[in-house]
Design a protein around this motif. Structure first.
Motif, PDB file in Angstrom:
ATOM      1  N   ASN A  58       6.578   8.733  11.422  1.00 58.14           N
ATOM      2  CA  ASN A  58       7.297   7.599  10.848  1.00 58.14           C
ATOM      3  C   ASN A  58       7.711   7.947   9.418  1.00 58.14           C
ATOM      4  O   ASN A  58       7.470   9.057   8.932  1.00 58.14           O
ATOM      5  N   SER A  59       8.320   7.012   8.732  1.00 59.51           N
ATOM      6  CA  SER A  59       8.845   7.293   7.395  1.00 59.51           C
ATOM      7  C   SER A  59       7.739   7.461   6.351  1.00 59.51           C
ATOM      8  O   SER A  59       8.009   7.922   5.240  1.00 59.51           O
ATOM      9  N   LYS A 106       0.416   2.479  11.488  1.00 59.58           N
ATOM     10  CA  LYS A 106       0.194   3.657  10.641  1.00 59.58           C
ATOM     11  C   LYS A 106       1.196   3.680   9.489  1.00 59.58           C
ATOM     12  O   LYS A 106       1.858   4.675   9.217  1.00 59.58           O
ATOM     13  N   ALA A 107       1.304   2.532   8.847  1.00 62.78           N
ATOM     14  CA  ALA A 107       2.188   2.374   7.683  1.00 62.78           C
ATOM     15  C   ALA A 107       1.302   2.090   6.482  1.00 62.78           C
ATOM     16  O   ALA A 107       1.015   0.928   6.176  1.00 62.78           O
ATOM     17  N   PRO A 108       0.829   3.139   5.796  1.00 65.26           N
ATOM     18  CA  PRO A 108      -0.233   2.960   4.809  1.00 65.26           C
ATOM     19  C   PRO A 108       0.156   2.244   3.530  1.00 65.26           C
ATOM     20  O   PRO A 108      -0.721   1.972   2.705  1.00 65.26           O
ATOM     21  N   ASP A 109       1.432   1.928   3.350  1.00 62.83           N
ATOM     22  CA  ASP A 109       1.828   1.297   2.087  1.00 62.83           C
ATOM     23  C   ASP A 109       3.019   0.372   2.316  1.00 62.83           C
ATOM     24  O   ASP A 109       4.162   0.727   2.017  1.00 62.83           O
ATOM     25  N   ILE A 141       9.376  -8.390   7.930  1.00 60.01           N
ATOM     26  CA  ILE A 141       9.167  -7.426   6.855  1.00 60.01           C
ATOM     27  C   ILE A 141       9.492  -6.021   7.350  1.00 60.01           C
ATOM     28  O   ILE A 141       9.560  -5.764   8.558  1.00 60.01           O
ATOM     29  N   SER A 142       9.691  -5.106   6.424  1.00 64.09           N
ATOM     30  CA  SER A 142      10.035  -3.732   6.781  1.00 64.09           C
ATOM     31  C   SER A 142       8.785  -2.907   7.055  1.00 64.09           C
ATOM     32  O   SER A 142       7.773  -3.026   6.355  1.00 64.09           O
ATOM     33  N   LEU A 143       8.865  -2.040   8.076  1.00 63.62           N
ATOM     34  CA  LEU A 143       7.834  -1.057   8.376  1.00 63.62           C
ATOM     35  C   LEU A 143       8.304   0.358   8.079  1.00 63.62           C
ATOM     36  O   LEU A 143       7.643   1.322   8.456  1.00 63.62           O
TER      37      LEU A 143
END
Length: 284
Positions: free
Chosen positions: A144-145, A236-239, A271-273
């Motif tokens: 992911n990003s 798994k988007a830590p921030d 919201i954005s992921l």
């Protein structure tokens, strides 16, 4: 030389001409530690064929006072955490790095993060990893990003253990994320394995999401009881903060909370992921 499952040398058998300085230098420990680990007198010569310890002698030390299980070669394999144990004490006693300890236990990290402690009294820690096929881990990942691997396509030799060590997922998590996998069957090459809950709703992240054609999550619509931490864990988007910073003002994020101390978000917000497709609204 006897090495553990990570390739760390735990024991060394001396050869003619070896001295404490040579052995200590070869394994990047001090002569004082070599002497301490083996009960050597300073300046004492080494007899060829002597088996030397390169990790502390067995038994409790400050920060790691519990009892370890040791295999036939003298390699520590597991340990139960005692009160007042520390991460530093455990890694020192067993000759591991924090990263190796995390890998052995199939977790992303071994230090304290987000008020979750890896070192907890009574916890059973693995100190080694199982042997895996040398062909494993060479498949293709989709990140992911945030740079987190969220899918992996397997190759011959991959197993639940090899995936767990590589991506720091427990076997239970992999089975939960991928209902088609079972412990009693090998994973066929070419299998696309999910490495995050994603479509699997978890406590604190019960909302819906959108994804691109590769399955990379893009946006998320919050549900009652959702929290930042659990949304980050599900995808798994830590921030999340960096994907949802406000255009103006001093607020950390633009979205609304129903309970700020717990990080619970107000429901119904999209919201954005994705860091590469952020949502930068003005503060609510």
């Amino acid at each position: 030389m006897v090495s553990d499952s990570f390739g760390n040398a735990d024991y060394y058998t001396t050869l003619p001409g070896d001295t404490p300085a040579i052995v200590a230098g070869s394994f990047r420990i001090s002569e004082a530690k070599l002497a301490e680990f083996n009960g050597l007198q300073p300046g004492a010569p080494l007899t060829p064929g002597t088996k030397l310890r390169l990790i502390p002698a067995p038994g409790p030390i400050t920060g790691a006072k519990g009892t370890a299980v040791v295999d036939a070669n003298g390699i520590p394999t597991s340990y139960v955490v005692e009160p007042d144990d520390t991460l530093g004490g455990i890694t020192y006693r067993f000759g591991l790095t924090e990263e190796q300890l995390a890998e052995a236990n199939k977790v992303p990290y071994a230090y304290e993060k987000g008020n979750t402690y890896f070192i907890r009294t009574g916890k059973h820690l693995q100190l080694q990893k199982n042997l895996v096929d040398s062909r494993s881990g060479t498949g293709t990942s989709v990140n992911n990003s945030f740079g987190q691997a969220i899918f992996y396509t397997t190759v011959d030799g991959d197993s639940l253990d090899s995936l767990g060590y590589k991506f720091r997922c427990t076997t239970d998590q992999l089975l939960q994320y991928n209902p088609s996998l079972t412990t009693d069957r090998p994973i066929p090459a070419g299998t696309k394995v999910r490495l995050m809950p994603g479509e699997l709703k978890i406590d604190g992240a019960q909302g819906s999401f959108t994804a691109d054609t590769e399955g990379i999550p893009l946006t998320y619509t919050t549900a009652p009881g959702d929290t930042e931490r659990q949304i980050e864990a599900r995808f798994k988007a830590p921030d999340l903060e960096w994907a949802n910073r406000p255009l103006t003002g001093t607020d950390r994020v633009w979205y609304d909370f129903s309970d700020l101390p717990s990080g619970e978000l107000a429901p119904g917000q999209t919201i954005s992921l994705a860091l590469n497709k952020p949502i930068h609204k003005g503060p609510s």
